[in-house]
Design a protein around this motif. Structure first.
Motif, mmCIF file in Angstrom:
data_model
loop_
_atom_site.group_PDB
_atom_site.id
_atom_site.type_symbol
_atom_site.label_atom_id
_atom_site.label_comp_id
_atom_site.label_asym_id
_atom_site.label_seq_id
_atom_site.Cartn_x
_atom_site.Cartn_y
_atom_site.Cartn_z
ATOM 1 N N ARG A 55 1.046 -1.319 0.314
ATOM 2 C CA ARG A 55 0.183 0.059 0.385
ATOM 3 C C ARG A 55 0.999 0.951 0.291
ATOM 4 N NH1 ARG A 55 -3.963 -3.565 2.635
ATOM 5 N NH2 ARG A 55 -2.708 -2.322 5.188
ATOM 6 N N GLY A 58 2.357 1.778 -3.366
ATOM 7 C CA GLY A 58 1.278 1.636 -4.490
ATOM 8 C C GLY A 58 0.813 0.544 -5.435
ATOM 9 N N THR A 60 -0.281 -2.111 -7.022
ATOM 10 C CA THR A 60 -1.894 -3.386 -7.376
ATOM 11 C C THR A 60 -1.443 -4.595 -7.899
ATOM 12 O OG1 THR A 60 -1.979 -1.276 -8.968
ATOM 13 C CG2 THR A 60 -2.618 -0.999 -6.785
ATOM 14 N N THR A 73 -4.428 -4.507 -4.131
ATOM 15 C CA THR A 73 -3.725 -4.238 -3.255
ATOM 16 C C THR A 73 -3.122 -5.321 -2.909
ATOM 17 O OG1 THR A 73 -4.737 -3.498 -1.352
ATOM 18 C CG2 THR A 73 -4.144 -2.343 -2.563
#
Length: 73
Positions: A55, A58, A60, A73
């Motif tokens: 997270r 970032g 994903t 995520t």
């Protein structure tokens, strides 16, 4: 801790760490040995650390064919 290899799951997906007969693939011997020495609480703790780091950075993943959306995520 439960066994890392689950023969009942072999039909569901390819297991990159284990052969069908449960033998550890040579490339994964050290990591399987390391994880086998951890209890469930330690594995959950490390999983939380990884999720938090994903997270923060970032990171994903795209999941196709899911009605709830594609990005995770």
């Amino acid at each position: 801790m439960a066994e890392l290899h689950r023969p009942d799951a072999e039909a569901l997906a390819f297991d990159e760490a284990f052969e069908r007969n449960g033998t550890i693939r040579p490339l994964y011997e050290a990591i399987v040995q390391r994880f086998s020495g951890m209890d469930a609480a330690e594995l959950r703790r490390r999983e939380r650390i990884i999720e938090e780091e994903f997270r923060r950075q970032g990171i994903t993943f795209t999941v196709y064919g899911d009605a709830t959306g594609t990005e995770r995520t």
